[in-house]
Enzyme design. Structure first.
Site, PDB file in Angstrom:
ATOM      1  N   GLY A 640      61.160  42.770  51.130  1.00 31.12           N
ATOM      2  CA  GLY A 640      61.793  43.814  50.335  1.00 31.12           C
ATOM      3  C   GLY A 640      61.569  45.158  51.007  1.00 31.12           C
ATOM      4  O   GLY A 640      60.969  45.241  52.091  1.00 31.12           O
ATOM      5  N   GLU A 710      61.544  37.005  36.861  1.00 29.48           N
ATOM      6  CA  GLU A 710      61.912  35.579  36.774  1.00 29.48           C
ATOM      7  C   GLU A 710      62.318  35.104  38.166  1.00 29.48           C
ATOM      8  O   GLU A 710      62.795  35.899  38.985  1.00 29.48           O
ATOM      9  CB  GLU A 710      63.049  35.367  35.775  1.00 29.48           C
ATOM     10  CG  GLU A 710      64.366  35.991  36.185  1.00 29.48           C
ATOM     11  CD  GLU A 710      65.479  35.736  35.173  1.00 29.48           C
ATOM     12  OE1 GLU A 710      65.738  34.562  34.851  1.00 29.48           O
ATOM     13  OE2 GLU A 710      66.076  36.726  34.710  1.00 29.48           O
ATOM     14  N   MET A 712      64.644  33.101  40.768  1.00 30.45           N
ATOM     15  CA  MET A 712      66.038  32.686  40.883  1.00 30.45           C
ATOM     16  C   MET A 712      66.126  31.717  42.056  1.00 30.45           C
ATOM     17  O   MET A 712      66.054  32.126  43.229  1.00 30.45           O
ATOM     18  CB  MET A 712      66.931  33.903  41.098  1.00 30.45           C
ATOM     19  CG  MET A 712      66.827  34.923  39.975  1.00 30.45           C
ATOM     20  SD  MET A 712      67.491  34.302  38.422  1.00 30.45           S
ATOM     21  CE  MET A 712      69.227  34.481  38.711  1.00 30.45           C
ATOM     22  N   GLU A 713      66.253  30.462  41.716  1.00 29.36           N
ATOM     23  CA  GLU A 713      66.115  29.389  42.711  1.00 29.36           C
ATOM     24  C   GLU A 713      67.060  29.503  43.897  1.00 29.36           C
ATOM     25  O   GLU A 713      66.714  29.127  45.019  1.00 29.36           O
ATOM     26  CB  GLU A 713      66.345  28.016  42.044  1.00 29.36           C
ATOM     27  CG  GLU A 713      65.312  27.618  41.020  1.00 29.36           C
ATOM     28  CD  GLU A 713      65.552  28.225  39.639  1.00 29.36           C
ATOM     29  OE1 GLU A 713      66.403  29.127  39.539  1.00 29.36           O
ATOM     30  OE2 GLU A 713      64.875  27.830  38.674  1.00 29.36           O
ATOM     31  N   ASN A 714      68.266  30.001  43.659  1.00 32.85           N
ATOM     32  CA  ASN A 714      69.237  30.016  44.764  1.00 32.85           C
ATOM     33  C   ASN A 714      69.291  31.337  45.531  1.00 32.85           C
ATOM     34  O   ASN A 714      70.165  31.534  46.379  1.00 32.85           O
ATOM     35  CB  ASN A 714      70.624  29.648  44.241  1.00 32.85           C
ATOM     36  CG  ASN A 714      70.735  28.149  44.017  1.00 32.85           C
ATOM     37  OD1 ASN A 714      70.341  27.361  44.880  1.00 32.85           O
ATOM     38  ND2 ASN A 714      71.211  27.748  42.861  1.00 32.85           N
ATOM     39  N   GLY A 715      68.346  32.222  45.249  1.00 38.85           N
ATOM     40  CA  GLY A 715      68.243  33.456  46.031  1.00 38.85           C
ATOM     41  C   GLY A 715      69.447  34.360  45.868  1.00 38.85           C
ATOM     42  O   GLY A 715      70.174  34.296  44.872  1.00 38.85           O
ATOM     43  N   ASP A 756      74.341  50.330  43.756  1.00 39.72           N
ATOM     44  CA  ASP A 756      74.220  49.436  44.917  1.00 39.72           C
ATOM     45  C   ASP A 756      74.628  48.021  44.539  1.00 39.72           C
ATOM     46  O   ASP A 756      73.967  47.043  44.899  1.00 39.72           O
ATOM     47  CB  ASP A 756      72.776  49.466  45.434  1.00 39.72           C
ATOM     48  CG  ASP A 756      72.666  48.867  46.830  1.00 39.72           C
ATOM     49  OD1 ASP A 756      73.734  48.638  47.452  1.00 39.72           O
ATOM     50  OD2 ASP A 756      71.541  48.605  47.276  1.00 39.72           O
TER      51      ASP A 756
END
Ligand code: ACK
Length: 993
Positions: A640, A710, A712-715, A756
């Protein structure tokens, strides 16, 4: 012919040989002989008086059987009185006696010289006695029965011969009462030969009628009939008591009632006989035994029913005549169609009905939790019966049709339905039962409405409410939204609160006022429907003054209140006027609220953490401080702006462990960096929406500083789409876009501008739910236009940013709508980079000149239109997020509309924008477009293709491009899609708007 005894004997012999029938006489069955002279072989021993009267003579009949006869022929002498008395004849049960005499009698005319003395009759007499009186004979005691005469003594033959004729006479005697009797024959001078004497009585003989046997019955002497009860023959039963009447003539009359053969027996020759093997008779009756029906047998005689062959059965009510049957085969071709949490199951009739017509269907619902892997990719499911509140329409069992709707299932859950065809014998053969199974996974569904709301406590300014969780939560309830407003204001202004539990206290209410309230639950699938309106009233103002003396106080208070109200009113009016004069965008209309922050009426408003003097105060107001010991970091998933992004687990006391993403602040940070890092958490913490990434909490009191969200499994969406190029259906893509639009609507309603919005800042979970994330660049809108100019923003994402935001940093929800159009384009092109490799400067220039991105390959026309609408130069003409959500909802409801692609169709009619208001520069030629776009890295190679018109060019395929050296898939796609766009624009109007 003389009349001596010898000549009579001759006559008798003649008579015997010529006249007596050649066969022994068979007496009628209803006659019972008491005496038959012909039956006696020896002397009969009858008494003859006087002794020279009747003479007993032996002879033979036609069979040369010796018989005894009596004759008398004292025709020459006067005063004849010759008696012949039989032996004592016991009467037995007879009342009426018949005497049959066979005799010959000579015609006196045929005897010469006898005139005057010769007689042609004799007398028949009887005497009843209780006992045999032996030889004691008393002539005068006898009673005369009749005088017997010959009907025809002699008959003339054709040849002129005279032959002796045998006479037969029958006389009745009775009623008799004594035990026995004698008969006597009195001759008074005739020439008579008594050939035979038979004494009999009549009876109704034993008989079987209607399967009832009737015994020998002696009739009464009188005219009345004797009623006789019959008895059922063996193996039969009375249906109605059998009866018959015995007539005096010994005949059975009027049969009444009957017997029926028992089960297993049939009537044969007036008897009940057993059914033969292979036959059966199950009921009482006189029908024949029946052959065993198909698939059954009887090995024994007298079977009441036939047994079924192996694997064949009989249902309880099946008649014995019905073939044995078996359970049906399984239903076929099961089809399921899922609609959120309900499923319609359809199937075909089973191939084999088992020989029966009583087929019904039963649907068994099982809830299957996951697959337990066992190493080789296969696994076993753990299934349990579905909850009892799952609804089957019309029902789960006894279905006559081949369809059922199953409703109220849990969302996102695996179910297996076992559909069994059953018939009347299914229960008899549990091992033979077959079913068809279908496994489905329900879709995501919002919770059902809250239906029970209770008022717990009311005061002047507050009310405490509780409610029950919705009947079908369809997931974990994240929280409840409580919306309330004054009844009189009719929802023009309302307040919304959120509560995690099932209770809330509403404060700051007006006394003695009626309010309406609605509650709706929220899960990961979004909000459920609102509860019905619940009305409550606050308590009246207890400040009541009644006496005249208090009127002064009342007036004083009223005046004070009026002054305060006036002041507030003035303040609000001035405030409103100021707001109006400053605000141009409708989103910017606000009322002052609390902390000096602004809000739309009834909607919570985002608070800029930078307005807090102490930013750590903001973070602790909006974010929960987590104990670092509750967090386990598993691995690094990305980098990040301030440090690494990791995946891990969060386990809070008395809560389930959940997967989380952890953003860390790398060491050596400045205060400002720490503030900016935590600002994101302060912003995120204010949001609560299924399409906004949820903040779990922050770690600020220990190092490293962390923001926990949380997982987020699929990014991120851009890389996810690139990884799954062309793998989703139109509806799936629109579903994702709808989620993003819904999250953005929420943000814009909160007064938050993202700045953004891009596919890289959208995260995707395992259910393809998209959530808006990355709140790092965001800043709250300022009412002062000056504030827009001075906003610090770091790098502006040019390709995603609206021209006015680039030009003069006018960031609004309308500029977010522009960015949304770019995200829309990114999604429909599976993560393609907007404007490809064009430089930021070229993009700014092209967009400013009116050029817009072309439709992605196979992009539905409506979606491309939506993109163009989002890219309207005039920002007020861009759709609001609410409108975008509604357009996408319409598309989802009508997926057929997605089939019309932008490349082939003209602009659809239901536009948000009035085209006339759009700037539409002409397309120019092909080279202009490419020059303007400067998008094609392979322009040189492309220039080798001869394109005389857009028409031919538009038909260029990826194959054609390969031929001219464009072999990389990305540019191929770009070129093809650009050419298609060009084609569509030459036909329908130019791309740039
Ligand atoms: O595309 P990705 O795997 O998804 O790479 C980026 C990376 O961290 C840097 O932002 C991933 N990421 C960020 N937030 C989350 C989250 N909440 N859940 C899962 N992955 C996340 C993102």
């Amino acid at each position: 012919m003389d009349c001596n005894p010898r000549s009579l004997l001759f006559i008798l012999h003649l008579l015997m040989t010529c006249v007596i029938p050649a066969f022994p006489i068979i007496y009628p069955p209803n006659e019972v002989n008491l005496l038959d002279s012909k039956a006696s072989q020896g002397e009969l021993g009858w008494i003859s008086y006087p002794s020279h009267g009747w003479e007993e003579i032996s002879g033979v009949d036609e069979h040369y059987t010796p018989i005894r006869t009596f004759q008398v022929c004292n025709v020459m002498e006067y005063s004849q009185n010759n008696w012949l008395r039989t032996n004592w004849i016991p009467r037995r049960s007879a009342q009426k006696i018949y005497v049959e005499l066979k005799f010959t009698l000579r015609d006196c005319n045929s005897i010469p010289l006898v005139l005057g003395t010769c007689k042609e009759t004799f007398n028949l007499l009887y005497l009843e006695t209780e006992d045999d009186e032996g030889s004691h004979f008393r002539e005068h005691q006898f009673l005369k029965i009749d005088t017997i005469a010959a009907d025809e003594s002699f008959t003339q033959t054709d040849l002129g011969d005279r032959i002796l004729k045998l006479n037969t006479e029958v006389r009745e005697v009775g009623p008799m009462s004594k035990k026995g009797f004698y008969l006597a024959f009195q001759d008074v001078g005739a020439c008579v030969a008594l050939v035979s004497v038979r004494v009999y009585f009549k009876k109704c003989p034993y008989t079987v009628r209607n399967l009832a046997s009737f015994p020998d019955t002696v009739p009464m002497d009188s005219q009345s009939l004797v009623e006789v009860k019959g008895s059922c023959v063996n193996h039969s039963k009375e249906e109605e008591p059998p009866r018959m009447y015995c007539s005096t003539e010994g005949e059975w009359l009027v049969p009444i009632g009957k017997c029926l053969c028992n089960p297993g027996y049939e009537e044969r020759s007036s008897t009940c006989q057993t059914c033969r093997a292979g036959f059966y008779k199950s009921t009482l009756g006189n029908m024949e035994c029946s052959k065993c029906p198909p698939h059954s047998f009887s090995h024994h005689e007298g079977s009441l029913h036939c047994s079924c062959e192996k694997n064949y059965f009989r249902a309880e009510g099946d008649p014995a005549s019905m073939a044995c049957t078996r359970p049906p085969s399984s239903p076929r071709n099961v089809i399921s169609s899922i609609n959120e949490t309900s499923v319609i199951l359809d199937w075909s009739w089973p191939e084999d009905s088992g020989g029966r017509k009583d087929i019904t269907f039963t649907v068994l619902c099982k809830r299957c939790r996951g697959v337990v892997a066992n190493g080789n990719n296969s696994g076993t499911q753990r299934c349990e019966p579905c909850r009892s509140n799952v609804r089957f329409l019309p029902r789960a069992t006894g279905l006559h049709n081949t369809t059922v709707t199953v409703a109220d299932l849990l969302a996102h859950t695996n179910y297996t339905f076992e559909i069994e065809a059953q018939n009347g014998v299914s229960l008899s053969a549990p091992k033979m039962r077959q079913y068809a199974a279908v496994t489905i996974t329900t879709n995501q569904a919002a919770p059902s409405p809250v239906t029970v709301i209770r008022k717990e406590k009311t005061s002047r300014n507050s009310v405490s409410l509780t409610w029950q969780e919705p009947e079908r939560p369809n997931g974990i309830i994240l929280d409840y939204e409580i919306k309330y407003y004054e009844k009189e204001e009719q929802e023009t202004s309302y307040t919304i609160l959120r509560a995690r539990g099932c209770n809330v206290t509403l404060n700051g209410l007006k006394p003695n006022t009626a309010y309406l309230l609605q509650i709706r639950a929220r899960t990961a699938a979004g909000y459920g429907a609102s509860s019905p309106s619940f009305q409550f009233e606050t308590s009246p103002d207890s400040f009541s003054i009644s006496s005249e003396s208090s009127q002064v106080v009342l007036i004083a208070i009223s005046s004070a209140v009026a002054i305060i109200l006036l002041t507030v009113l003035l303040y609000v009016l001035i405030g409103r006027f100021c707001c109006r004069s400053k605000s141009k965008h409708p989103d910017e209309k606000r009322l002052h609220f609390g902390n000096g922050h602004l809000r739309l009426p009834g909607i919570r408003t985002y608070v800029d953490p930078h307005t807090y003097e102490d930013p750590s105060q903001a973070v602790h107001e909006f974010a929960k401080e987590l104990d670092a010991s509750c967090i386990a970091i598993d691995k690094v998933v990305g980098a990040g702006e301030f440090g690494e992004v990791c995946s891990g687990r969060l386990k809070l006391p008395s809560k389930k462990e959940i997967c989380v993403a952890i953003k860390t602040l790398k060491g050596g940070y400045t205060d400002k960096q720490r503030r900016d890092f935590l600002a994101e958490a302060s912003i995120m913490g204010q949001f609560d929406h299924p399409n906004i990434i949820r903040l779990e909490g922050v770690v600020t009191r220990s190092k490293p500083v962390m923001i926990v969200t949380e997982y987020m499994e699929n990014g991120s969406l851009d890389s996810f789409l690139r990884k799954h190029d062309a793998q989703f259906t139109g509806i799936q893509l629109v579903g994702m876009l709808r989620g993003i639009a819904s999250g953005m609507k929420y943000l814009s309603d909160m007064g938050y501008v993202h700045r953004d919005l891009a596919a890289r800042n959208i995260l995707v979970n395992s259910n393809l739910v998209c959530k808006v994330s990355d709140f790092g660049l965001s800043r709250v809108l300022e009412d002062d236009p000056e504030a827009a100019y001075t906003t610090r923003g770091g790098k502006i994402p040019i390709r995603w940013t609206a021209p006015e935001a680039i030009a003069y940093r006018k960031f609004t929800s309308a500029s977010d709508a522009w960015s949304y159009g770019i995200v829309l384009w990114e999604v429909m092109s599976y993560g393609e980079r907007p404007y490809w490799e064009m430089s930021n400067q070229d993009v700014i220039k092209a967009v400013d000149e009116g050029y817009r991105l072309p439709p992605p390959m196979d992009c539905p026309a409506t979606l491309y239109q939506l993109m163009l609408d989002c890219w309207q130069k005039e920002r007020n003409n861009r759709p609001k997020f609410e409108q975008i959500v509604s357009i996408l909802d319409k598309l989802i409801r009508n997926p057929g509309s997605l089939k019309i692609t932008a490349n082939t169709t003209s602009r659809p009619a239901n536009l948000l924008l009035d085209r006339s208001s759009a700037e539409v520069p002409s397309m120019g030629n092909m080279g202009d477009w490419m020059d303007a776009m400067r998008t094609l890295p392979c322009k040189e190679a492309f220039s080798g293709v001869s394109y005389s018109s857009c028409d031919t060019l538009a038909k260029t395929s990826t194959e054609d491009l390969k031929k001219v050296g464009v072999t990389v898939v990305g540019p191929q796609k770009k070129i093809v899609s650009s050419l298609k766009a060009l084609d569509s624009h030459t036909k329908n109007g130019p791309v740039p708007v």
